[in-house]
Motif scaffolding. Structure first.
Motif, PDB file in Angstrom:
ATOM      1  N   GLY A 195      64.447  34.895  87.877  1.00 46.72           N
ATOM      2  CA  GLY A 195      64.677  35.336  86.509  1.00 46.72           C
ATOM      3  C   GLY A 195      65.066  36.786  86.447  1.00 46.72           C
ATOM      4  N   TYR A 239      59.653  42.495  79.198  1.00 54.02           N
ATOM      5  CA  TYR A 239      60.040  41.132  78.867  1.00 54.02           C
ATOM      6  C   TYR A 239      60.792  40.506  80.035  1.00 54.02           C
ATOM      7  CZ  TYR A 239      58.718  41.954  74.044  1.00 54.02           C
ATOM      8  OH  TYR A 239      58.000  42.234  72.909  1.00 54.02           O
ATOM      9  N   GLY A 276      62.818  29.824  80.963  1.00 51.66           N
ATOM     10  CA  GLY A 276      63.023  30.700  79.816  1.00 51.66           C
ATOM     11  C   GLY A 276      61.817  31.582  79.575  1.00 51.66           C
ATOM     12  N   ASN A 277      61.356  31.603  78.328  1.00 51.34           N
ATOM     13  CA  ASN A 277      60.123  32.324  78.007  1.00 51.34           C
ATOM     14  C   ASN A 277      59.105  31.410  77.338  1.00 51.34           C
ATOM     15  OD1 ASN A 277      61.195  32.020  75.446  1.00 51.34           O
ATOM     16  ND2 ASN A 277      61.800  34.161  75.241  1.00 51.34           N
ATOM     17  N   THR A 278      59.216  30.108  77.648  1.00 44.78           N
ATOM     18  CA  THR A 278      58.337  29.104  77.050  1.00 44.78           C
ATOM     19  C   THR A 278      57.118  28.839  77.927  1.00 44.78           C
ATOM     20  OG1 THR A 278      60.220  28.005  76.002  1.00 44.78           O
ATOM     21  CG2 THR A 278      58.185  26.741  76.193  1.00 44.78           C
ATOM     22  N   ASN A 305      54.733  29.618  82.645  1.00 41.69           N
ATOM     23  CA  ASN A 305      56.076  29.841  82.103  1.00 41.69           C
ATOM     24  C   ASN A 305      57.069  29.652  83.241  1.00 41.69           C
ATOM     25  OD1 ASN A 305      57.580  32.850  80.554  1.00 41.69           O
ATOM     26  ND2 ASN A 305      58.452  30.842  80.948  1.00 41.69           N
ATOM     27  N   SER A 320      64.994  31.928  84.835  1.00 43.56           N
ATOM     28  CA  SER A 320      66.283  31.224  84.792  1.00 43.56           C
ATOM     29  C   SER A 320      66.272  29.922  85.583  1.00 43.56           C
ATOM     30  CB  SER A 320      67.398  32.133  85.315  1.00 43.56           C
ATOM     31  OG  SER A 320      67.108  32.566  86.642  1.00 43.56           O
ATOM     32  N   SER A 332      62.549  36.585  81.547  1.00 47.99           N
ATOM     33  CA  SER A 332      62.988  35.230  81.254  1.00 47.99           C
ATOM     34  C   SER A 332      63.245  34.520  82.577  1.00 47.99           C
ATOM     35  CB  SER A 332      64.270  35.245  80.414  1.00 47.99           C
ATOM     36  OG  SER A 332      64.715  33.935  80.144  1.00 47.99           O
ATOM     37  N   ARG A 374      52.333  33.816  80.122  1.00 43.08           N
ATOM     38  CA  ARG A 374      53.708  34.291  79.910  1.00 43.08           C
ATOM     39  C   ARG A 374      54.197  35.077  81.131  1.00 43.08           C
ATOM     40  NH1 ARG A 374      56.994  35.933  75.448  1.00 43.08           N
ATOM     41  NH2 ARG A 374      58.939  36.675  76.376  1.00 43.08           N
TER      42      ARG A 374
END
Length: 369
Positions: free
Chosen positions: A222, A203, A278-280, A275, A207, A205, A61
């Motif tokens: 991100g 956190y 996004g956060n996938t 990752n 982009s 993410s 992640r």
């Protein structure tokens, strides 16, 4: 060139708080306001290690990382303009690039603001500067220079923090400990390991991705949530960063797997978790092309080559921000991605998971019943 000269560790995609003390101004790159910081707790969790093989949750992640230094690092020396001409008080007193200033007179300094305030209070009086040079403590006597705007300047570029995006490698469900990056956070100017006072993960993410090409390393782009921490840093080591995860929702539904010993790691097919959007977190195929003997290659234990067409299409291979992506083989966690070959972004280095844990400097122990 040797392989080492063609590789680059991808730790942080944003650097913070590079400010010129000599000029009394802020010249930060992508400066973020972190507010107050707490010193890292002295108590450290133990890694669970019973009679059975250690089990950790591989993560992959992307997370935001912010680190505050223990003391302020001198990253450069500069001239100070004054009515009497230019002078170089920091250089003249003996300070060098890479020194870590810890005290001015009897005042402990950990931030640029603290250093600036002390200089203003002293108003050009002689001062004693204590610093760490490697493992050795050194001491200097200096005088800041008065400038036309009323400020007092020493003539040193200093850094007190860094931040950016990296990848979490594993989580220990028995202790709450996480590991990330697979290598330490080094100062960009001095290449020295940043001494950790405190820090956290946030956190993040992803982009978009700047695709890597031969001679042109790529990177993940991100954002991370500065105001929402999800873990605390406890150690910044050559083998990675380590800390405790405070938001357990990040690992909901994830299962641990055994950690492979060096002798179990084989040349051949493997996968990484990464990752890149996004956060996938997704799994991609790689090939382990070489396993180096113990102690032969610093923390670079493996050579890997990306073979997954999806990852090659999206990123060109290994890019900045992917450091720490866990490597899996035969149902076990074997290591994490650490470096890319600049002239071949499809290939890079990895560190063994057992080496990463050993480098952490944290204790090992048995699981509490």
């Amino acid at each position: 060139m040797r392989d080492e000269e063609q590789t680059q560790p991808w730790t942080l995609s944003v650097l913070l708080a590079l400010r010129l003390l000599a000029l009394g101004t802020a010249a930060a790159l992508f400066l973020l306001s972190f507010g107050s910081r707490a010193r890292a707790e002295e108590a450290v969790p133990v890694l669970a290690q019973g009679n059975a093989q250690r089990q950790l949750i591989p993560m992959g992640r992307a997370v935001g990382i912010k680190l505050f230094s223990d003391g302020v690092m001198v990253v450069g020396l500069a001239e100070v303009p004054s009515s009497d001409g230019a002078s170089t008080p920091a250089k003249d007193c003996g300070l060098r690039q890479g020194d870590i200033i810890t005290h001015i007179n009897d005042t402990q300094v950990d931030t640029i603001e603290q250093v600036r305030d002390v200089l203003q209070d002293l108003e050009g009086d002689k001062m004693s500067i204590r610093a760490m040079r490697g493992e050795k403590q050194v001491q200097f006597t200096a005088q800041a220079v008065a400038c036309s705007d009323g400020s007092y300047r020493l003539g040193a570029w200093i850094r007190d923090s860094m931040a950016g995006i990296g990848t979490m490698s594993f989580y220990d469900p028995d202790t709450g400990l996480f590991g990330a990056l697979g290598h330490g956070i080094n100062d960009v100017d001095t290449a020295l390991l940043m001494p950790l006072e405190s820090g956290s993960i946030m956190y993040a993410s992803v982009s978009d991705v700047k695709k890597g090409e031969a001679g042109q390393p790529g990177e993940l782009h991100g954002a991370f949530q500065v105001s929402q921490d999800m873990g605390d840093l406890l150690a910044n080591t050559p083998g990675g960063i380590f800390g405790t995860l405070t938001d357990q929702s990040l690992v909901d539904g994830l299962e641990p797997m055994p950690v492979a010993a060096r002798k179990e790691v084989k040349v051949g097919s493997a996968t990484i978790l990464s990752n890149i959007a996004g956060n996938t977190v997704e799994e991609y195929t790689v090939e382990i092309t070489k396993v180096f003997p113990s102690g032969s290659h610093d923390t670079r234990d493996l050579m890997i080559k990306v073979t997954d067409p999806r990852l090659l299409e999206a990123t060109g291979g290994i890019v900045q921000g992917m450091s720490g992506s866990p490597i899996l083989q035969n149902g076990k966690l074997i290591g994490a991605v650490t470096h890319v070959l600049v002239n071949d972004p499809t290939s890079g280095y990895g560190i063994l998971a057992e080496h990463m844990l050993a480098e952490s400097g944290l204790q090992t122990g048995t699981k509490a019943s």
